[in-house]
Design a protein around this motif. Structure first.
Motif, PDB file in Angstrom:
ATOM      1  N   ARG A 124      27.933  47.493  27.463  1.00 57.04           N
ATOM      2  CA  ARG A 124      26.707  47.524  28.125  1.00 57.04           C
ATOM      3  C   ARG A 124      26.680  46.608  29.293  1.00 57.04           C
ATOM      4  NH1 ARG A 124      21.916  46.836  24.578  1.00 57.04           N
ATOM      5  NH2 ARG A 124      23.446  44.871  23.847  1.00 57.04           N
ATOM      6  N   SER A 125      25.929  46.877  30.395  1.00 53.28           N
ATOM      7  CA  SER A 125      25.722  46.223  31.371  1.00 53.28           C
ATOM      8  C   SER A 125      24.848  45.134  31.105  1.00 53.28           C
ATOM      9  CB  SER A 125      24.890  47.015  32.644  1.00 53.28           C
ATOM     10  OG  SER A 125      24.331  46.162  33.697  1.00 53.28           O
ATOM     11  N   THR A 126      25.113  43.823  31.962  1.00 53.85           N
ATOM     12  CA  THR A 126      24.236  42.551  31.757  1.00 53.85           C
ATOM     13  C   THR A 126      22.996  42.606  32.603  1.00 53.85           C
ATOM     14  OG1 THR A 126      25.681  41.365  33.313  1.00 53.85           O
ATOM     15  CG2 THR A 126      26.468  41.290  30.912  1.00 53.85           C
ATOM     16  N   GLY A 127      23.270  43.455  33.731  1.00 49.84           N
ATOM     17  CA  GLY A 127      22.131  43.460  34.678  1.00 49.84           C
ATOM     18  C   GLY A 127      22.324  42.389  35.703  1.00 49.84           C
ATOM     19  N   GLU A 128      23.530  41.807  35.703  1.00 51.53           N
ATOM     20  CA  GLU A 128      24.072  40.926  36.381  1.00 51.53           C
ATOM     21  C   GLU A 128      25.106  41.476  37.523  1.00 51.53           C
ATOM     22  OE1 GLU A 128      24.851  37.203  34.986  1.00 51.53           O
ATOM     23  OE2 GLU A 128      22.674  36.884  34.287  1.00 51.53           O
ATOM     24  N   ALA A 129      25.257  40.801  38.831  1.00 52.80           N
ATOM     25  CA  ALA A 129      26.175  41.184  39.615  1.00 52.80           C
ATOM     26  C   ALA A 129      26.433  39.953  40.520  1.00 52.80           C
ATOM     27  CB  ALA A 129      25.911  42.417  40.156  1.00 52.80           C
ATOM     28  N   TYR A 130      27.842  39.814  41.240  1.00 57.20           N
ATOM     29  CA  TYR A 130      28.202  38.983  41.855  1.00 57.20           C
ATOM     30  C   TYR A 130      28.621  39.666  43.056  1.00 57.20           C
ATOM     31  CZ  TYR A 130      28.303  35.916  37.802  1.00 57.20           C
ATOM     32  OH  TYR A 130      27.489  35.228  36.810  1.00 57.20           O
TER      33      TYR A 130
ATOM     34  N   GLU B  33      32.830  30.995  40.029  1.00 58.28           N
ATOM     35  CA  GLU B  33      31.947  31.898  39.098  1.00 58.28           C
ATOM     36  C   GLU B  33      32.436  33.407  39.350  1.00 58.28           C
ATOM     37  OE1 GLU B  33      27.581  31.312  37.804  1.00 58.28           O
ATOM     38  OE2 GLU B  33      27.862  31.788  39.877  1.00 58.28           O
ATOM     39  N   HIS B  34      32.423  33.644  40.535  1.00 61.84           N
ATOM     40  CA  HIS B  34      32.992  35.026  40.777  1.00 61.84           C
ATOM     41  C   HIS B  34      34.270  35.448  40.324  1.00 61.84           C
ATOM     42  CE1 HIS B  34      34.568  38.222  43.507  1.00 61.84           C
ATOM     43  NE2 HIS B  34      33.164  38.718  43.629  1.00 61.84           N
ATOM     44  N   THR B  35      35.456  34.532  40.476  1.00 61.74           N
ATOM     45  CA  THR B  35      36.480  34.719  39.777  1.00 61.74           C
ATOM     46  C   THR B  35      36.505  34.812  38.323  1.00 61.74           C
ATOM     47  OG1 THR B  35      37.499  33.610  41.788  1.00 61.74           O
ATOM     48  CG2 THR B  35      38.949  34.132  39.584  1.00 61.74           C
ATOM     49  N   ARG B  36      35.668  33.933  37.725  1.00 55.92           N
ATOM     50  CA  ARG B  36      35.774  33.962  36.294  1.00 55.92           C
ATOM     51  C   ARG B  36      35.116  35.330  35.527  1.00 55.92           C
ATOM     52  NH1 ARG B  36      32.897  29.213  35.960  1.00 55.92           N
ATOM     53  NH2 ARG B  36      30.902  30.066  35.609  1.00 55.92           N
ATOM     54  N   ASN B  37      34.193  35.860  36.390  1.00 55.79           N
ATOM     55  CA  ASN B  37      33.609  37.208  35.900  1.00 55.79           C
ATOM     56  C   ASN B  37      34.183  38.537  36.340  1.00 55.79           C
ATOM     57  OD1 ASN B  37      30.892  36.743  34.773  1.00 55.79           O
ATOM     58  ND2 ASN B  37      30.810  35.099  36.272  1.00 55.79           N
TER      59      ASN B  37
ATOM     60  N   ILE C  62      14.770  41.934  41.536  1.00 52.65           N
ATOM     61  CA  ILE C  62      16.068  41.473  41.365  1.00 52.65           C
ATOM     62  C   ILE C  62      15.904  39.880  41.931  1.00 52.65           C
ATOM     63  CG2 ILE C  62      18.519  41.625  42.553  1.00 52.65           C
ATOM     64  CD1 ILE C  62      17.438  44.090  40.994  1.00 52.65           C
ATOM     65  N   GLU C  63      16.641  38.994  41.065  1.00 50.14           N
ATOM     66  CA  GLU C  63      16.470  37.777  41.262  1.00 50.14           C
ATOM     67  C   GLU C  63      17.717  37.260  41.937  1.00 50.14           C
ATOM     68  OE1 GLU C  63      14.165  35.215  38.322  1.00 50.14           O
ATOM     69  OE2 GLU C  63      15.007  36.827  37.194  1.00 50.14           O
ATOM     70  N   LEU C  64      17.931  36.581  42.808  1.00 47.61           N
ATOM     71  CA  LEU C  64      19.136  36.007  43.707  1.00 47.61           C
ATOM     72  C   LEU C  64      19.378  34.651  43.410  1.00 47.61           C
ATOM     73  CD1 LEU C  64      18.959  37.819  46.859  1.00 47.61           C
ATOM     74  CD2 LEU C  64      19.953  38.672  44.716  1.00 47.61           C
ATOM     75  N   PHE C  65      20.774  34.079  43.000  1.00 53.23           N
ATOM     76  CA  PHE C  65      20.946  32.572  42.828  1.00 53.23           C
ATOM     77  C   PHE C  65      22.238  32.436  43.658  1.00 53.23           C
ATOM     78  CE2 PHE C  65      18.955  34.286  39.141  1.00 53.23           C
ATOM     79  CZ  PHE C  65      17.809  33.349  39.118  1.00 53.23           C
ATOM     80  N   ILE C  66      22.383  31.422  44.187  1.00 51.89           N
ATOM     81  CA  ILE C  66      23.532  30.798  44.833  1.00 51.89           C
ATOM     82  C   ILE C  66      24.817  30.675  43.942  1.00 51.89           C
ATOM     83  CG2 ILE C  66      24.784  28.965  45.794  1.00 51.89           C
ATOM     84  CD1 ILE C  66      22.053  28.092  46.866  1.00 51.89           C
ATOM     85  N   SER C  67      26.067  31.506  44.277  1.00 51.47           N
ATOM     86  CA  SER C  67      27.071  31.349  43.295  1.00 51.47           C
ATOM     87  C   SER C  67      28.089  30.818  44.082  1.00 51.47           C
ATOM     88  CB  SER C  67      27.407  33.052  43.024  1.00 51.47           C
ATOM     89  OG  SER C  67      28.319  33.060  42.072  1.00 51.47           O
ATOM     90  N   ASN C  68      29.390  31.078  43.610  1.00 51.05           N
ATOM     91  CA  ASN C  68      30.721  30.382  44.023  1.00 51.05           C
ATOM     92  C   ASN C  68      31.707  31.162  43.625  1.00 51.05           C
ATOM     93  OD1 ASN C  68      31.259  29.523  41.661  1.00 51.05           O
ATOM     94  ND2 ASN C  68      29.979  27.667  41.970  1.00 51.05           N
ATOM     95  N   LYS C  69      32.934  30.992  44.352  1.00 51.03           N
ATOM     96  CA  LYS C  69      34.002  31.536  44.250  1.00 51.03           C
ATOM     97  C   LYS C  69      34.526  31.577  42.773  1.00 51.03           C
ATOM     98  CE  LYS C  69      38.642  32.511  46.448  1.00 51.03           C
ATOM     99  NZ  LYS C  69      38.312  33.689  46.326  1.00 51.03           N
TER     100      LYS C  69
END
Length: 154
Positions: free
Chosen positions: A103-109, A143-147, A134-141
């Protein structure tokens, strides 16, 4: 009798701030407002669930990556690219994450061509896709790679 008070805590929930004036009024104080206190506790729990603590950062250095939260479960990568189209998202970077059961988590990077684009894209915080905010948060490489592991191509 406390039990009957709790549901009342809900609608009068903003009793948090206004709780004390009522407490002295006897008929409120006995049943309804004990309930009010219980409501506060639940409210605290819910707040944490929504990630007010550690749910993500909205201020800080931009690295060109954004995490989105609150996506409709049927959202696709195209929806995400379309959402950010004014801000030069990198279409291939869009990750939608899924739970173990698929199931989708409802999150995206999403990655952007420049940190400046990502910073400007944060203006879309609390915009909607469909009926969802939609809520937006600062992410980073990192976190992106981990997901990447949690995302499956659609």
């Amino acid at each position: 009798s406390h039990r009957t008070g709790s549901p009342m805590g809900g609608p009068h929930g903003h009793g948090r701030g206004h709780g004390s004036p009522y407490r002295g009024r006897g008929h409120y104080g006995r049943g309804g407002y004990h309930g009010g206190r219980g409501y506060n506790r639940n409210y605290g729990g819910r707040g944490r669930g929504e990630g007010h603590h550690g749910g993500g950062i909205r201020d800080g250095p931009h690295t060109g990556f954004i995490r989105m939260r609150g996506l409709p479960f049927q959202a696709t990568k195209d929806d995400v690219t379309e959402f950010f189209k004014e801000y030069k998202p990198i279409a291939d970077s869009v990750l939608l994450t899924y739970r173990m059961d698929g199931r989708s988590t409802g999150e995206a990077y999403v990655a952007f061509e420049t940190p400046e684009s990502a910073k400007e894209a944060m203006e879309l915080h609390r915009s909607t896709i469909g009926s969802r905010y939609i809520e937006l948060f600062i992410s980073n490489k990192e976190e992106h790679t981990r997901n990447v592991a949690r995302s499956t191509p659609r």
